[in-house]
Design an enzyme around this catalytic site. Structure first.
Site, PDB file in Angstrom:
ATOM      1  N   ARG A 133     -25.082   4.431  -2.990  1.00  0.00           N
ATOM      2  CA  ARG A 133     -24.331   5.681  -3.716  1.00  0.00           C
ATOM      3  C   ARG A 133     -24.765   5.520  -5.103  1.00  0.00           C
ATOM      4  NH1 ARG A 133     -18.212   6.458  -1.635  1.00  0.00           N
ATOM      5  NH2 ARG A 133     -18.597   6.062   0.487  1.00  0.00           N
ATOM      6  N   LYS A 146       0.858  -1.177   0.056  1.00  0.00           N
ATOM      7  CA  LYS A 146       0.069  -0.067   0.065  1.00  0.00           C
ATOM      8  C   LYS A 146       0.945   1.256  -0.126  1.00  0.00           C
ATOM      9  CE  LYS A 146      -3.819  -0.397   2.847  1.00  0.00           C
ATOM     10  NZ  LYS A 146      -4.524  -0.752   3.958  1.00  0.00           N
ATOM     11  N   GLU A 170       1.235  -4.971   4.324  1.00  0.00           N
ATOM     12  CA  GLU A 170       0.146  -5.679   5.251  1.00  0.00           C
ATOM     13  C   GLU A 170      -0.074  -7.103   4.902  1.00  0.00           C
ATOM     14  OE1 GLU A 170      -3.265  -3.113   5.501  1.00  0.00           O
ATOM     15  OE2 GLU A 170      -2.509  -1.716   7.016  1.00  0.00           O
ATOM     16  N   GLY A 225      -8.837   3.971  -3.000  1.00  0.00           N
ATOM     17  CA  GLY A 225      -8.550   2.716  -3.600  1.00  0.00           C
ATOM     18  C   GLY A 225      -7.509   2.862  -4.355  1.00  0.00           C
ATOM     19  N   LYS A 257     -16.580   2.137  -1.787  1.00  0.00           N
ATOM     20  CA  LYS A 257     -17.709   1.515  -1.193  1.00  0.00           C
ATOM     21  C   LYS A 257     -19.022   1.901  -2.110  1.00  0.00           C
ATOM     22  CE  LYS A 257     -15.431   2.877   3.037  1.00  0.00           C
ATOM     23  NZ  LYS A 257     -15.132   4.144   3.976  1.00  0.00           N
ATOM     24  N   GLU A 301      -6.987   2.425   8.369  1.00  0.00           N
ATOM     25  CA  GLU A 301      -6.527   4.092   8.363  1.00  0.00           C
ATOM     26  C   GLU A 301      -7.723   4.870   8.971  1.00  0.00           C
ATOM     27  OE1 GLU A 301      -6.981   6.018   4.650  1.00  0.00           O
ATOM     28  OE2 GLU A 301      -8.875   4.851   3.942  1.00  0.00           O
ATOM     29  N   VAL A 342     -18.647  10.239   3.095  1.00  0.00           N
ATOM     30  CA  VAL A 342     -19.851  10.136   2.414  1.00  0.00           C
ATOM     31  C   VAL A 342     -20.872   9.707   2.926  1.00  0.00           C
ATOM     32  CG1 VAL A 342     -20.700   9.072   0.050  1.00  0.00           C
ATOM     33  CG2 VAL A 342     -18.263  10.152   0.224  1.00  0.00           C
ATOM     34  N   TYR A 349      -2.677  -9.564   3.652  1.00  0.00           N
ATOM     35  CA  TYR A 349      -4.069  -9.538   3.072  1.00  0.00           C
ATOM     36  C   TYR A 349      -5.065 -10.358   3.756  1.00  0.00           C
ATOM     37  CZ  TYR A 349      -7.305  -8.992  -1.005  1.00  0.00           C
ATOM     38  OH  TYR A 349      -8.157  -8.958  -1.651  1.00  0.00           O
ATOM     39  N   ARG A 387     -12.231  13.407   8.614  1.00  0.00           N
ATOM     40  CA  ARG A 387     -13.197  14.221   7.614  1.00  0.00           C
ATOM     41  C   ARG A 387     -14.722  13.841   7.897  1.00  0.00           C
ATOM     42  NH1 ARG A 387     -14.047  10.903   3.702  1.00  0.00           N
ATOM     43  NH2 ARG A 387     -12.196   9.802   2.704  1.00  0.00           N
TER      44      ARG A 387
HETATM   45  P1  ADP Z   1      -8.054   3.948   0.705  1.00  0.00           P
HETATM   46  O1  ADP Z   1      -7.410   5.002   1.426  1.00  0.00           O
HETATM   47  O2  ADP Z   1      -7.541   3.922  -0.627  1.00  0.00           O
HETATM   48  O3  ADP Z   1      -9.566   3.841   0.616  1.00  0.00           O
HETATM   49  P2  ADP Z   1      -7.866   1.925   2.555  1.00  0.00           P
HETATM   50  O4  ADP Z   1      -6.561   1.573   3.468  1.00  0.00           O
HETATM   51  O5  ADP Z   1      -8.751   2.521   3.574  1.00  0.00           O
HETATM   52  O6  ADP Z   1      -7.335   2.737   1.355  1.00  0.00           O
HETATM   53  O7  ADP Z   1      -8.474   0.363   2.150  1.00  0.00           O
HETATM   54  C1  ADP Z   1      -9.493   0.280   1.264  1.00  0.00           C
HETATM   55  C2  ADP Z   1     -10.139  -1.073   1.133  1.00  0.00           C
HETATM   56  O8  ADP Z   1      -9.136  -1.846   0.720  1.00  0.00           O
HETATM   57  C3  ADP Z   1     -10.334  -1.623   2.445  1.00  0.00           C
HETATM   58  O9  ADP Z   1     -11.990  -1.408   2.714  1.00  0.00           O
HETATM   59  C4  ADP Z   1     -10.336  -3.079   2.116  1.00  0.00           C
HETATM   60  O10 ADP Z   1     -11.579  -3.563   1.276  1.00  0.00           O
HETATM   61  C5  ADP Z   1      -9.279  -3.189   1.116  1.00  0.00           C
HETATM   62  N1  ADP Z   1      -7.891  -3.424   2.158  1.00  0.00           N
HETATM   63  C6  ADP Z   1      -7.257  -2.797   2.657  1.00  0.00           C
HETATM   64  N2  ADP Z   1      -6.059  -3.188   3.331  1.00  0.00           N
HETATM   65  C7  ADP Z   1      -6.435  -4.597   3.180  1.00  0.00           C
HETATM   66  C8  ADP Z   1      -5.928  -5.498   3.886  1.00  0.00           C
HETATM   67  N3  ADP Z   1      -4.799  -5.517   4.619  1.00  0.00           N
HETATM   68  N4  ADP Z   1      -6.346  -6.976   3.515  1.00  0.00           N
HETATM   69  C9  ADP Z   1      -7.346  -7.163   2.764  1.00  0.00           C
HETATM   70  N5  ADP Z   1      -8.193  -6.046   2.101  1.00  0.00           N
HETATM   71  C10 ADP Z   1      -7.504  -4.571   2.322  1.00  0.00           C
END
Ligand code: ADP
Length: 447
Positions: A337, A158, A200, A165, A237, A287, A294, A202, A291
């Protein structure tokens, strides 16, 4: 309290803020690009200022133009909505340097949480459980491979500056690592100007559960339960609900307290969302968004609070109007949405709305800036409305969603409404039996 605030956004979220301000007796200033001269937020605000040409970089993201609009109109505070400048620490700094107020957290909190590596380190120290993974950034491919072996595949690489996303790649084996690592770095650099990545574990069957928090900036903070946002396409989402269908009151109280305590500890101010993946009864922080989100209306529905009003109150130095013990869940709420997108590829579908009719009735809220004859410009994101329903329980909310979707008319462009009609035919949606991968698999099989 402020006399006048400026809303540095467009579309449904700008209306949302203008509405809260009006109920509080505060005048509102809309800003807009030349492409948005006849947009609903411009019509609805008390005043409006054109801040630049259509591309966001030269209008909605132009800090000097927005500050100038504030000075011209005498607005004392700025609400950023979501997206655009809402998580830009520099913007907050500039606002403060001009003696204005940012309706949101401090520049420092935005900075810390905006960098996902620092956010994770901070949360860990505050006692929030995190997804297992690398300690901080991963500089080289060799390091990445070593970490992959150590935590075990699959892993996700990441971008620390990532969002929406973007900048996330899964590696299912050592062989896939090189490509995933390089792509995540390149996406981080291209989209966010930062190629630092971390790794991380997965998780293969998690749900996305996020906790709404709210702080007064003086060490008092509460949580407003969770939202389940597991139905996602490309990590984005599309369907959100509160409370989560499988979260127990005990789990909610436990993780909610961890989050509220962490926010009290850092003296967080305003609304925030702490996002987790939830698997086998465990929460793993991914994370924090500093803010309004949505999907905040589902939380508002079940708690009967106005989160934007609270944001404005605490920004003006007032107390929050509720304490933890006042916050009781009433019923179940779902948001879908509605995007101007053409299925099955979800390609953006801007154009002229020939007919618009919003659903209504008991427990139905439609947040949208559409109107008959409105032309959706091609420059901005494709969200054109959010349909939020509230019922006494989940089955009632689902039945209401079905009924309201049936009333909604959006003619002239393609939308994601047919997707929701189809999803409501699925047993898993009614039982609540899905994880973050369910929708992608369903789309592959059904569209
Ligand atoms: P963004 O900031 O781009 O929205 P996030 O870190 O919030 O990224 O992650 C968005 C989505 O990605 C999560 O809701 C989940 O569906 C997937 N995701 C993120 N990290 C993991 C992980 N460690 N394992 C599986 N899916 C993940």
């Amino acid at each position: 309290m402020f006399n006048k605030i400026l809303v540095a956004n467009r579309g449904e979220i700008a209306l949302r803020v203008i509405r809260a301000a009006r109920e509080m007796g505060i005048r509102s200033v809309a800003v807009h690009s030349t492409a948005d001269s006849d947009a609903m937020h411009v019509r609805m605000a008390d005043e409006s200022v054109c801040v630049g040409p259509p591309p966001s970089a030269r209008s909605y993201l132009s800090i000097p133009s927005i500050i100038a609009a504030c000075e011209i109109t005498g607005a004392e505070a700025i609400h950023p909505g979501y997206g655009f400048l809402s998580e830009n620490a520099n913007f907050v700094q500039v606002i403060e340097d001009h003696g204005l107020t940012f309706i949101g957290p401090t520049a420092e909190h935005i900075r810390v949480m905006g960098d996902k590596i620092t956010a994770k380190e901070t949360m860990k120290k505050l006692g929030v459980p995190c997804v297992p993974g690398s300690e901080g950034g991963v500089p080289s491919l060799d390091d990445a491979k070593e970490i992959g072996e150590a935590i075990g595949y699959p892993v996700i690489i990441k971008a620390t500056a990532g969002g929406g996303g973007k900048g996330m790649k899964v590696a299912r084996s050592a062989k896939e690592m090189e490509r995933a690592f390089m792509t995540a770095r390149a996406e981080g650099q291209a989209n966010f100007g930062n190629d630092e990545v971390y790794i991380e574990k997965y998780l293969t069957t998690p749900r996305h559960i996020e906790i709404q928090v709210f702080g007064d900036g003086r060490g008092r903070a509460v949580h407003l339960g969770e939202r389940d946002c597991s139905l996602q396409r490309r990590h984005q989402k599309v369907f959100e609900e509160a409370p989560g269908p499988i979260i127990t009151p005990e789990e909610r109280a436990r993780i909610g307290k961890v989050c509220a305590d962490a926010m009290a500890d850092i003296k967080y101010i305003g609304a925030g969302t702490i996002e987790f993946l939830y698997e086998n009864g465990e929460f793993y922080f991914i994370e924090m968004n500093t803010r309004l989100q949505v999907e905040h209306p589902v939380t508002e529905a079940i708690f009967g609070v106005d989160l934007v009003r609270e944001q404005i109150r605490v920004a003006a130095g007032m107390e929050m109007s509720f304490q933890q013990d006042d916050l009781k869940i009433n019923g179940h709420a779902i948001e879908v949405r509605i995007n101007a997108e053409k299925l099955p590829n979800f390609s953006p579908c801007p154009g002229r709305i020939t007919q618009y009719h919003a659903p209504g009735g008991l427990g139905v809220r439609m947040d949208s800036a559409l109107y008959d004859g409105y032309r959706i410009p091609p420059y901005y994101d494709s969200l054109i409305g959010k349909l939020i329903v509230h019922g006494r329980d989940r089955p009632e909310a689902l039945a209401r969603l079905n009924r309201a979707l049936g009333e909604l008319i959006v003619d002239g462009v393609d939308t994601t409404v047919p997707l929701f009609h189809a999803l409501l035919q699925e047993k898993d949606i009614h039982t609540g039996d899905y994880n973050i991968h369910w929708l992608e698999k369903w789309l592959e099989a059904n569209l």
